[in-house]
Design an enzyme around this catalytic site. Sequence first.
Site, PDB file in Angstrom:
ATOM      1  N   ASP A  46       4.845 -72.827 -46.428  1.00  0.00           N
ATOM      2  CA  ASP A  46       5.253 -72.075 -47.350  1.00  0.00           C
ATOM      3  C   ASP A  46       6.944 -72.079 -47.402  1.00  0.00           C
ATOM      4  OD1 ASP A  46       5.308 -70.014 -49.958  1.00  0.00           O
ATOM      5  OD2 ASP A  46       6.360 -68.982 -48.364  1.00  0.00           O
ATOM      6  N   TYR A  51      15.798 -69.773 -49.183  1.00  0.00           N
ATOM      7  CA  TYR A  51      15.888 -69.678 -47.929  1.00  0.00           C
ATOM      8  C   TYR A  51      16.977 -70.620 -47.465  1.00  0.00           C
ATOM      9  CZ  TYR A  51      11.272 -67.740 -48.249  1.00  0.00           C
ATOM     10  OH  TYR A  51      10.221 -66.672 -48.498  1.00  0.00           O
ATOM     11  N   LYS A  77       8.887 -71.473 -54.354  1.00  0.00           N
ATOM     12  CA  LYS A  77       8.979 -70.647 -55.277  1.00  0.00           C
ATOM     13  C   LYS A  77      10.086 -71.064 -56.386  1.00  0.00           C
ATOM     14  CE  LYS A  77       7.959 -67.491 -51.262  1.00  0.00           C
ATOM     15  NZ  LYS A  77       8.132 -68.533 -50.392  1.00  0.00           N
TER      16      LYS A  77
END
Length: 336
Positions: A46, A51, A77
């Site tokens: 994931d 990030y 995401k």
Amino acid sequence: MALDQILPGRIGFGTAPLGNMFRAVSDEEVSATLDAAWDQGIRYYDSAPLYGAGLAEIRLGELLSQKPRDEFVLSSKVGRVILDEVESGSRDLGDKGDLFAHGRPNKIQHDWTAEATERSIEGSLERLGVDRLDIVWVHDIAQDFHGDQWLGKFEEARTGAFRVLSRLRDEGVIRAWGLGVNRTEPIEIALELDEPKPDGFLLAGRYTLLDHAHALERLLPMAERQDVGMVVGGPYSSGILAGGTNFEYQDAPPEIVERVGRIKEIADRHGVPIKAAALQFSLAHPVSDAVIPGATKPSRISEDLSALREDIPVEFWRELREAGLVSPLAPLPGGV
């Protein structure tokens, strides 16, 4: 599609630390850790554009782009689009502060509209070096990033990202979608919608050994009734349950340190590694389909896998319950 039909096992790899969360991590450390995860059978990964402003996806892509695409499950995401221009001021990450201060300097556009959702996915595919995502989470439409404005962001996502992801799922482009958040309320609202309907959710930090009572009150009973699965992010509560000092991405307050000390005292008495207790607790709820601890050292992978297999005596869980350290509503391993 239900998450348990997609996920290849009960443990995956969360890549937030690969985006230089808290500290700068060398490319060599990252490569060795990802190789260790793959070699030891981890097949669910994931990530997110947030990030390190795309850094985690780029680093993950260096591994996964070399592997057969059908051999792993990948989620990322939407809600952040990474731009080529450099950020000139400080980043606004709500109460997460300078979480990725050591990441790439690229500007991050926060946008949950339909057009931005498609651009976000395209950017992730390019950084990851793959042709598709299996699961897409709608990222951070919650109070911790937006304060009193969070419901407005939720509505932007409902009319934008939710509809795009539902269409992509129905067309077979992705296999599932849901919310990836650090709070329970956005997921509760999403589960009450007639359409579009999420397939599951990634809940970070809110179903851990330290913080789970609120999720058990409303969210998890709703999810269980609707047969909606959960991926548990942040099972070590930002590190405090794995020997670190952080809780909620910041220095742990005294009351949390004291609570961890009480749990550890019981764990030591029963010969139970606290990491094992943390991982197995998060997976004991019937809604939990997988847990995704992060790591930046190869040794952490074997530790996590050992923790998952650890034989924990029922008496340990019973003592935690009797000490009031877990909610009476929480299902515990061993059927306690």
